[in-house]
Write a protein that holds these residues in place. Structure first.
Motif, PDB file in Angstrom:
ATOM      1  N   GLY A 144       0.817  -1.198   0.000  1.00 25.77           N
ATOM      2  CA  GLY A 144       0.000   0.000   0.000  1.00 25.77           C
ATOM      3  C   GLY A 144       0.853   1.251   0.000  1.00 25.77           C
ATOM      4  N   ILE A 145       0.235   2.344   0.369  1.00 30.53           N
ATOM      5  CA  ILE A 145       0.902   3.643   0.289  1.00 30.53           C
ATOM      6  C   ILE A 145       2.078   3.734   1.263  1.00 30.53           C
ATOM      7  CG2 ILE A 145      -0.721   4.693   1.941  1.00 30.53           C
ATOM      8  CD1 ILE A 145       0.570   6.482  -1.164  1.00 30.53           C
ATOM      9  N   PHE A 146       1.989   3.056   2.396  1.00 23.48           N
ATOM     10  CA  PHE A 146       3.122   3.085   3.334  1.00 23.48           C
ATOM     11  C   PHE A 146       4.358   2.457   2.693  1.00 23.48           C
ATOM     12  CE2 PHE A 146       0.396   3.079   7.477  1.00 23.48           C
ATOM     13  CZ  PHE A 146       0.117   4.420   7.288  1.00 23.48           C
ATOM     14  N   ASP A 147       4.138   1.376   1.947  1.00 21.80           N
ATOM     15  CA  ASP A 147       5.253   0.727   1.265  1.00 21.80           C
ATOM     16  C   ASP A 147       5.882   1.660   0.241  1.00 21.80           C
ATOM     17  OD1 ASP A 147       4.769  -2.433   1.959  1.00 21.80           O
ATOM     18  OD2 ASP A 147       2.910  -1.309   1.813  1.00 21.80           O
ATOM     19  N   ALA A 148       5.026   2.413  -0.456  1.00 21.18           N
ATOM     20  CA  ALA A 148       5.543   3.326  -1.477  1.00 21.18           C
ATOM     21  C   ALA A 148       6.437   4.380  -0.830  1.00 21.18           C
ATOM     22  CB  ALA A 148       4.382   3.982  -2.229  1.00 21.18           C
ATOM     23  N   MET A 149       5.941   4.998   0.228  1.00 24.90           N
ATOM     24  CA  MET A 149       6.742   6.017   0.905  1.00 24.90           C
ATOM     25  C   MET A 149       7.991   5.384   1.539  1.00 24.90           C
ATOM     26  SD  MET A 149       7.029   9.260   1.566  1.00 24.90           S
ATOM     27  CE  MET A 149       5.722  10.419   2.027  1.00 24.90           C
ATOM     28  N   ALA A 150       7.849   4.191   2.070  1.00 25.10           N
ATOM     29  CA  ALA A 150       9.008   3.514   2.675  1.00 25.10           C
ATOM     30  C   ALA A 150      10.105   3.305   1.647  1.00 25.10           C
ATOM     31  CB  ALA A 150       8.575   2.169   3.268  1.00 25.10           C
ATOM     32  N   ASN A 151       9.715   3.026   0.413  1.00 23.09           N
ATOM     33  CA  ASN A 151      10.725   2.829  -0.621  1.00 23.09           C
ATOM     34  C   ASN A 151      11.490   4.113  -0.922  1.00 23.09           C
ATOM     35  OD1 ASN A 151      10.292   0.113  -0.904  1.00 23.09           O
ATOM     36  ND2 ASN A 151       8.700   0.375  -2.469  1.00 23.09           N
ATOM     37  N   ILE A 152      10.807   5.240  -0.799  1.00 31.80           N
ATOM     38  CA  ILE A 152      11.502   6.514  -0.980  1.00 31.80           C
ATOM     39  C   ILE A 152      12.488   6.732   0.177  1.00 31.80           C
ATOM     40  CG2 ILE A 152      11.147   9.015  -0.955  1.00 31.80           C
ATOM     41  CD1 ILE A 152       8.655   8.534  -2.699  1.00 31.80           C
ATOM     42  N   TYR A 153      12.036   6.469   1.381  1.00 35.66           N
ATOM     43  CA  TYR A 153      12.944   6.590   2.522  1.00 35.66           C
ATOM     44  C   TYR A 153      14.122   5.613   2.419  1.00 35.66           C
ATOM     45  CZ  TYR A 153      10.689  10.075   5.483  1.00 35.66           C
ATOM     46  OH  TYR A 153      10.225  11.257   5.995  1.00 35.66           O
ATOM     47  N   LEU A 154      13.858   4.431   1.908  1.00 36.14           N
ATOM     48  CA  LEU A 154      14.937   3.461   1.723  1.00 36.14           C
ATOM     49  C   LEU A 154      15.977   3.990   0.734  1.00 36.14           C
ATOM     50  CD1 LEU A 154      16.208   0.606   1.968  1.00 36.14           C
ATOM     51  CD2 LEU A 154      14.577  -0.177   0.236  1.00 36.14           C
ATOM     52  N   GLY A 155      15.465   4.563  -0.355  1.00 35.43           N
ATOM     53  CA  GLY A 155      16.375   5.133  -1.359  1.00 35.43           C
ATOM     54  C   GLY A 155      17.219   6.245  -0.776  1.00 35.43           C
ATOM     55  N   VAL A 156      16.601   7.077   0.039  1.00 29.98           N
ATOM     56  CA  VAL A 156      17.333   8.178   0.658  1.00 29.98           C
ATOM     57  C   VAL A 156      18.406   7.633   1.608  1.00 29.98           C
ATOM     58  CG1 VAL A 156      17.131  10.129   2.257  1.00 29.98           C
ATOM     59  CG2 VAL A 156      15.451   9.836   0.420  1.00 29.98           C
TER      60      VAL A 156
END
Lengths: 379, 379, 379, 379
Positions: free
Chosen positions: A322-334
């Motif tokens: 879901g949306i949490f996973d999407a945002m988590a992937n951005i944080y992971l990239g950072v």
């Protein structure tokens, strides 16, 4: 993995939804620890919130300037490394600017700034700073959006000749038809919300989705807004014709009065060889169309997906993300970017996306104001 | 029911797909008997085809003029009552004109004529004739499209403020990228296909769908076409901004190079109180969205549907209806209109839809040619 | 194509839905002409109906026996060639038997007979007759069902190890909970409807769908019925465990009290190499699943489909086909079989399907009655 | 909110997927802090993993017994409050038993134990302990599953007469057809995986989903398993007839060789007044069917949902929730239960679900072994 990255949070206290989204995302991959914050302009509320989520209160500062001042006094190995800016829109620019100038990495909610001019200033500041700047166009973090990007980059669609993105919401519909109500919504007050409601808040997501997934740069646009009532000063709906080349065209459709729509971001990309279709509310299904084959549905977590897509999936195929996973992937990239000191990994939207976005918003407003004429975006 | 209506067919012989569609539709409700025809410009082929579908050959005429001449000699009770025009586009106008002038009812494939001027002449002829003129915008015949129309007429959506219609096909994609192939497609030859390919063939369906379902009249439009190659003279893709009032706006999107799309006609209508969403390829599902209720899916044949919708469904709910059913409903409406001598029953698209359609097509071409300016439609 | 085939109709007059379905199907490919009929046991009503659908009344006979008698007096080239039996279930057997004995081709609604014993007698009669016998398991006529059959026959799924078919309807739910109502439904009266309601009416379709698409023969079954009320004597719901080999198993689920379901026939077939999934209410979408590839969606009319599938599609891809098209394909197959004198073309369900179906129905009743034990089907 | 709850983790180190799921879920609502753990039987690996996810290593114990021993020495206000058991199945029972005996709250992965006997012993231990015991049937945490439960509890479906649950996966298909491969999968080795593969791992989820959402208790069952090969000793597929009353019946279908299926848990519940349909892979769409109204689609976060459903949604409607959200809702329920000392809040599956689950698994094995006979579950 090294020690957790020291994260500071600006805004996002109390019942803030965006606050929940960022905190969850930061936690999901065990990469971050919140060490400092200004959750709220009211220091007491800020402290209370820290207690509520049970983090130490010693670095909950009374305001943003104090946060910067005090953190700079700390030794580098204790200091906040990256700050997430979740404050009201008009504060994004001054906060981001100061953070960059002091060498902090920045994760910034969109819109990056309230004007294109500010965006360009920020871009300059960023060039000098040599740090990560991530803009949370959250939807780019979905595994299937990344899969789109990688498939297109690999040439699977051939030359792209048409794009069609939509972002339809209906949440302003229940208020706009009542003069009193529409006068009291902050989003419809230009003093509080800037020059655009619909384009600034969601149209820009559709624009970013096109550029992020296709790698295409939109060159010019023509916009027509709908205000629904004469006394309403903000666009609540608009359609934007776009051109990315003489024979590469498309459309962005955006609305906040699309009755009953919840969060209807969707994109269709047509190339010579194939097409891709994706919808945010069913994020785990990516459709590939072609002239002569059955339709194909890509789902996350399968080995046929690209590396970047698979990287964003944590459980076996069939476990919905879901949306949490999407945002988590951005944080992971950072987190990776910070650790590798590689600030252009392509794993998250950057300063460039922010600058493009503000250019887009202002261009749509200009086009609409001038009577629906073509307006060029900067290169 | 009285005796079967005597039907004449112009065109539609051999492998013609449109021929199959009309014949099946005419048969479905046991209302018509084919008594005369010119299936093909080659008389021998016409006769052969009559034998193939096993109908009497004595009234298979050598050409259209002979058909009219000979049928007029017959007593009224034997004469063809209604003619279906399935010939190439440029013949629609002269045939329809002559048929109306001689008092025949007419069922005409779209586009009704090749120019708006012809359409207006035909409209005049029709006013004098006092007969049925039905234009086969087939998609209006689906039970769920009729349900939309009735729900909107009944005020269930409140005032409509936004419409969004799409008609995406991909069939020109496999040919357009090859210079030799694109030069040889009749649809892309202005001499054969008229001034527009994409708008004239399918964009006009989307336009009609909006006006048919909502009752709204579109007042002005601004179009941007895509030709894909400099040497291609016909629009194969285009987006049209539309306005039906100061605060009633929308968009029509149409493409023949939307790679992999088959027959993607879809419409979204947003009103103050609710919205409706429908797609041609899943014609038996009509979605109703609202601010505060669960999404509702209407399906044909259920008692909650309107009279006009139920009238078009022949089997119990759950038995899928397809394109033949949609066209059959148009033929059914025409049969009733002829029998009741009520020529404006609202059960099928009429001359007015045809005139509006040509106005739309020419206006989009004009808007695009003049650099994407607003062009008014006639009232 | 030769002259139209001379069709006789038994039953299907007045408001009969099945009557509409068969007439439309017969017309769709221009292959049949209705030349004789007994639409109704009341001769006058039969004549009136013939007038209503405007066919000649001279061969509208007073009863079935007269039809056979009089038609046999006609020269072979004028005589009815094929009769469609649409009468109440208990008449299927005697009519079919007599027609076969007199050398007529037969199209028979399901259930073929009311008992397995009758079915076997009919099978013998058919063997002697040397004519076409088609059983209208309509759903086998959908292009995507045929595509399933051909893909499986071609080995694309490898060895099949699991099948799962469902047929859920809800139409008995509104009546069964009221003692008075449930006592008055003919379908729930064993004297009128035979030994089974749910299995006999729809479970058998699911059974046939499995055998038609996979070519597998089910060897044994174990059934559990639900009657919902002690005073109801007919199954309104049931689940059937099935075995087609030591390691080839599956399930058939069937219900008439599945609240809100309309005509929910669906099938999932799992093989070593791939799986296929199809639902009747969305008949134009066939899903292919595999271990390591994206899901594929097959749609009718595309060149990637099998010959038999494409043969059943009359318009370009994207034009939805419905239940009329499915039945029309069965009639088309029968027409070809008659013309080619090839009575086992595989294009429509035959006597064998009918015999198997009755065996299935009786076996489920036996299994349930004996306390859910395994019952073998005949080979 | 009070201070964070002190969480201990058993298992779930390294690349463990279930480890990620639990850690994320624990973090999502800011309720838990991991203070102690035995991530791995190898102490060094356990320590390394603690460093990797950057938590203090001082309470990373060398084994489970040491953890209990050392934690018991700590003052209550520092001691681990709740332990999550993520170890291999056979360790669930001894660990849970000892934790309960020492007064720790327990969150346990399923299957709760490897035998029904153990389950009943654990139940006794729990009764004495007076603590929270939560079983992570994760799927019950989805907002739409909770909505089902509440709608049914509120009587919106009336009396339920039929249930149909499916859990189809395909992951064993690629290995089972190769004798060498199937011999090497731990899941197919009774010594390692217990008495059942398919029922024990996923069938039990379907069973639990029925009981959780409907409140119905299943009374007896009849199961038929498929092993696919003679030398395979574990069920990889099975169908279970179920009865919850004389006229309340249904079916549970479960497979690990349903080629191409990912995580296909789905449920259909039919009551006198309405029905509900839900699929795990599209968790944010709940369908409500009825005899006479349009189908309704419920989506999370809308005000029309129940309190318990809304409680599990953190962002506005239209932001997709996934499996992490579902598990997070279970953790949230446990946190509340601990804080309120209310151990039967109905917000998460409990000991009772675990005991029922083991009873179900053993009963299916018994039924299949005895030749598909009915086996009663305990009350």
């Amino acid at each position: 993995m090294a020690k957790k990255i020291r994260l500071g949070i600006l805004g996002g206290g109390g019942d803030s939804l965006i606050g929940v989204l960022h905190r969850v995302a930061a936690h999901i991959n065990d990469n971050y620890e919140i060490v400092g914050a200004v959750f709220n302009p009211d220091h007491e509320k800020s402290i209370d919130f820290a207690k509520e989520i049970d983090i130490p209160t010693n670095r909950i500062y009374k305001d943003f300037d104090t946060l910067v001042e005090e953190e700079m006094k700390l030794p580098a190995e204790e200091r906040i490394q990256v700050c997430s800016i979740l404050t009201p829109n008009f504060l994004h620019f001054p906060m981001a600017k100061k953070l960059l100038d002091h060498g902090f990495h920045v994760i910034c909610e969109k819109p990056m700034t309230t004007t294109y001019e500010e965006a360009k200033i920020l871009e300059e500041a960023h060039k000098k700073a040599g740090v990560v700047f991530a803009l949370t166009h959250t939807y780019t973090g979905y595994p299937m959006v990344r899969q789109m990007r990688e498939m297109i980059k690999a040439g699977e669609l051939g030359k792209i000749h048409k794009v069609d993105a939509r972002y339809y919401q209906g949440w302003i519909n229940p208020v706009i038809h009542d003069p009193a109500k529409r006068a009291s919504v902050w989003r419809l007050d230009p003093k509080k919300a800037g020059i655009s409601s619909c384009m600034g808040d969601i149209g820009v997501h559709a624009f970013n989705m096109i550029e992020y997934t296709t790698g295409i740069k939109i060159k010019s646009l023509l916009a027509d807004f709908n205000y629904l009532y004469d006394d309403n000063q903000m666009d609540v709906d608009g359609t934007v014709l776009i051109r990315a080349g003489k024979h590469v065209k498309g459309v962005i459709r955006s609305s906040q009065v699309a009755t009953g729509e919840e969060n209807g971001l969707a994109i269709r990309i047509y190339g010579e060889k194939a097409a891709l279709v994706w919808e945010q509310e069913k994020p785990n299904y990516l459709y590939r169309l072609s002239d002569d084959e059955p339709i194909q549905i890509y789902k996350p977590g399968n080995a046929y997906n690209s590396k970047l897509s698979l990287d964003g999936t944590k459980l076996p195929a069939g476990h919905p993300e879901g949306i949490f996973d999407a945002m988590a992937n951005i944080y992971l990239g950072v987190a990776r970017a910070i650790r590798k000191q590689d600030y252009n990994s392509g794993e998250f939207p950057t300063m460039t996306d922010g600058v493009r976005g503000l250019n887009f918003i202002e261009a749509t407003v200009e086009s609409n104001k001038k009577g629906n004429v073509w307006v060029d975006l900067d290169e």
